[in-house]
Structures are given as structure tokens and as C-alpha cells.
Design a protein around this motif. Structure first.
Motif, mmCIF file in Angstrom:
data_model
loop_
_atom_site.group_PDB
_atom_site.id
_atom_site.type_symbol
_atom_site.label_atom_id
_atom_site.label_comp_id
_atom_site.label_asym_id
_atom_site.label_seq_id
_atom_site.Cartn_x
_atom_site.Cartn_y
_atom_site.Cartn_z
ATOM 1 N N SER A 292 21.450 53.338 50.774
ATOM 2 C CA SER A 292 22.033 51.724 51.414
ATOM 3 C C SER A 292 21.237 51.484 52.953
ATOM 4 O O SER A 292 20.836 52.685 52.980
ATOM 5 C CB SER A 292 23.138 51.534 51.447
ATOM 6 O OG SER A 292 24.051 53.122 52.247
ATOM 7 N N CYS B 211 20.690 48.251 48.272
ATOM 8 C CA CYS B 211 19.140 48.170 47.491
ATOM 9 C C CYS B 211 18.657 49.744 46.192
ATOM 10 O O CYS B 211 19.276 50.429 46.196
ATOM 11 C CB CYS B 211 18.058 49.265 48.756
ATOM 12 S SG CYS B 211 18.817 47.725 50.289
ATOM 13 N N VAL C 191 9.413 42.804 48.520
ATOM 14 C CA VAL C 191 10.494 43.009 47.953
ATOM 15 C C VAL C 191 11.171 41.827 47.531
ATOM 16 O O VAL C 191 10.664 40.516 47.633
ATOM 17 C CB VAL C 191 10.828 42.829 49.548
ATOM 18 C CG1 VAL C 191 12.715 42.170 50.039
ATOM 19 C CG2 VAL C 191 10.894 43.708 50.976
ATOM 20 N N CYS D 284 14.305 39.598 45.267
ATOM 21 C CA CYS D 284 15.876 39.011 46.116
ATOM 22 C C CYS D 284 16.152 37.960 44.692
ATOM 23 O O CYS D 284 15.344 37.224 43.673
ATOM 24 C CB CYS D 284 15.157 37.753 47.304
ATOM 25 S SG CYS D 284 14.410 37.793 48.761
ATOM 26 N N LEU E 289 20.502 42.171 41.709
ATOM 27 C CA LEU E 289 19.289 43.762 41.783
ATOM 28 C C LEU E 289 19.116 43.616 40.284
ATOM 29 O O LEU E 289 17.877 44.458 40.502
ATOM 30 C CB LEU E 289 18.750 44.690 42.657
ATOM 31 C CG LEU E 289 20.258 45.809 42.631
ATOM 32 C CD1 LEU E 289 19.848 46.446 41.917
ATOM 33 C CD2 LEU E 289 20.255 46.277 43.709
ATOM 34 N N VAL F 5 11.082 47.410 46.493
ATOM 35 C CA VAL F 5 12.901 47.298 46.768
ATOM 36 C C VAL F 5 13.834 46.055 46.115
ATOM 37 O O VAL F 5 12.449 44.847 46.343
ATOM 38 C CB VAL F 5 12.784 47.064 48.100
ATOM 39 C CG1 VAL F 5 14.668 47.087 48.363
ATOM 40 C CG2 VAL F 5 12.274 48.383 48.993
ATOM 41 N N ARG F 6 14.410 46.950 45.300
ATOM 42 C CA ARG F 6 15.748 45.510 45.193
ATOM 43 C C ARG F 6 16.784 45.476 45.932
ATOM 44 O O ARG F 6 17.017 46.786 46.088
ATOM 45 C CB ARG F 6 15.882 45.130 43.342
ATOM 46 C CG ARG F 6 14.413 45.211 43.228
ATOM 47 C CD ARG F 6 14.534 45.183 41.217
ATOM 48 N NE ARG F 6 14.811 46.638 41.226
ATOM 49 C CZ ARG F 6 15.660 47.374 40.401
ATOM 50 N NH1 ARG F 6 16.990 46.751 39.634
ATOM 51 N NH2 ARG F 6 16.028 48.376 39.990
ATOM 52 N N PHE F 7 17.742 44.012 46.565
ATOM 53 C CA PHE F 7 18.697 44.476 47.103
ATOM 54 C C PHE F 7 19.717 43.861 46.852
ATOM 55 O O PHE F 7 19.494 42.569 46.306
ATOM 56 C CB PHE F 7 18.343 44.721 48.587
ATOM 57 C CG PHE F 7 18.407 43.435 48.941
ATOM 58 C CD1 PHE F 7 18.834 42.153 49.179
ATOM 59 C CD2 PHE F 7 16.523 42.618 48.627
ATOM 60 C CE1 PHE F 7 18.803 41.353 49.807
ATOM 61 C CE2 PHE F 7 16.385 41.434 49.175
ATOM 62 C CZ PHE F 7 16.823 40.547 49.500
ATOM 63 N N SER G 16 27.107 45.936 47.848
ATOM 64 C CA SER G 16 26.968 45.248 49.592
ATOM 65 C C SER G 16 28.428 44.856 50.465
ATOM 66 O O SER G 16 28.493 44.396 49.552
ATOM 67 C CB SER G 16 25.527 44.693 49.259
ATOM 68 O OG SER G 16 24.773 45.323 48.813
ATOM 69 N N VAL H 30 16.498 43.986 55.428
ATOM 70 C CA VAL H 30 16.046 45.272 53.778
ATOM 71 C C VAL H 30 14.761 45.243 54.775
ATOM 72 O O VAL H 30 13.590 46.268 54.714
ATOM 73 C CB VAL H 30 16.257 44.622 53.183
ATOM 74 C CG1 VAL H 30 15.433 45.290 52.031
ATOM 75 C CG2 VAL H 30 18.089 43.910 53.022
#
Length: 210
Positions: free
Chosen positions: A9, A19, A33, A35, A45, A65-67, A75, A92
Motif C-alpha cells: 500500500s 497496490c 502503472v 489503471c 486491479l 504496478v496495478r492499484f 483502498s 501511485v
């Protein structure tokens, strides 16, 4: 996404952002990254299209990175009509932008559906020297969101028979920019049965030297 995926996180504007981080075996060449789609319609994600995009980046040596946007999964916060979600993406990018606290990695940015709107919006808000060197929008939400203009080398992929975001809407958005759109014949919004093809398109486009 795989056994090596790390759940971490980072601090976001509305609290912690969950994340999923994947690190290549060798020194990363870039930070990707990704989205995810609309939070109010089940987007997370772990979406299959988001994972496909992430796998393509990881295969090419990206720190990926996926978040989850605010209010999704672990989140903090709640839906903010798109504005806060763009802020989440920028947070992020800032959090993962430095590798080992020193070397700044080139940024690759991608988004699916609503996440395409977020990725394009975040790219437009970054300062000139920090903007993504690769930008990919998969079935971007061009009908319900106001997606900003993007660089001419942006990869845009859309399904021919998308019933969530009509292909015509994305063509209408792309046309004034003279922006090519890669159309997957018979493809729907979620590219069922065509994720391998989507990954191949990403690998091909991202393998071209910058």
C-alpha cells in the motif's frame, strides 16, 4: 497475477491505496502503472484485461504496478466522480517512480475502460519531463468521460463490437487528433477469448524502440 506478486500500500490523497507490484528478474527497464475500469461497475486491479496489460509489461522487463482506486478493495476513501481517481493514479506514479530510492525509471502508463480516461488524464497533468514514454489505452471510456488529447504515438486498442463503449465514440475522439485506433475484429469490451491477441498487440507496440 503470479506467486511473486507483492501486495503493498502507498499513501494516496484519500488514504492508503492498495497496490499489486510485480518485479522482473533483471534490472527493470521502466515503471508500468495500469489503471483499472470503473469502480462502481466492479472494476478492480484484478480485472483480466488489467492483468493482461500488466503481464505484457512484466514480460518486457517493466516494474509493474496495478492499484485499486479509492474505495475499492483495501483502498481508503470513496468514489470521486473521476477527479479523485486521477489524483490516485498520480500518487501511485509518484510513489513508485524511483527505483531503490535513487534511479528514476521511465514511465509507461496504461488503462482499461474508465482506467483509460484516468491514464490519459494523469499523463496530461504530469510535468513535461515526467510524462510517460509509453501510453496505452484499451477500450478507453470516450463516451461517458472527457478523455483529453494524447500523444500521437499512443496505442489505442478497441473491440469492434464493444457494447459498453461503442467503437464509434472512440473513433470520434481519435479522429480530430489524427490518432490511429487498432480494432480487434469481433472484440467486445472485455475481449473474451481475445486476451492473448491483446497481449500480442501490446508486446508488438511496446517492443518498438522509442
Amino acid at each position: 497475477m503470479n506467486a511473486q506478486t507483492q501486495r503493498v500500500s502507498v499513501s494516496g490523497p484519500a488514504g492508503a491505496l492498495e497496490c499489486a507490484l510485480d518485479v522482473p528478474a533483471d534490472e527493470p527497464r521502466a515503471l508500468l502503472v495500469v489503471c483499472h475500469p470503473h469502480p462502481l461497475h466492479g472494476g478492480t486491479l484484478d480485472n483480466k484485461v488489467v492483468q493482461t496489460v500488466a503481464r505484457a509489461g512484466l514480460q518486457l522487463g517493466c516494474r509493474t504496478v496495478r492499484f485499486n482506486f479509492r474505495g475499492v478493495g483495501a483502498s481508503a476513501g470513496s468514489w470521486d466522480e473521476g477527479a479523485g481517481e486521477v489524483d490516485d493514479a498520480l500518487a501511485v506514479i509518484a510513489a513508485f517512480g524511483a527505483h531503490d530510492g535513487a534511479t528514476v525509471l521511465p514511465l509507461w502508463l496504461a488503462g482499461f475502460s474508465f482506467g483509460g480516461f484516468v491514464a490519459a488524464s494523469a499523463a496530461a497533468r504530469l510535468p513535461e519531463g515526467a510524462r510517460p514514454v509509453r501510453l496505452a489505452l484499451v477500450a478507453p471510456s470516450t463516451q461517458k468521460q472527457s478523455v483529453p488529447a494524447v500523444p500521437p504515438d499512443t496505442l489505442v486498442v478497441h473491440g469492434e463490437v464493444d457494447d459498453v463503449v461503442p467503437l464509434a465514440a472512440t473513433l470520434d475522439w481519435a479522429r480530430p487528433q489524427g490518432l490511429p485506433v487498432t480494432v480487434i475484429p469481433g472484440g467486445g469490451h472485455f475481449f473474451h477469448g481475445q486476451l492473448a491477441l491483446l497481449k500480442t498487440l501490446l508486446l508488438r507496440a511496446w517492443s518498438v524502440p522509442i
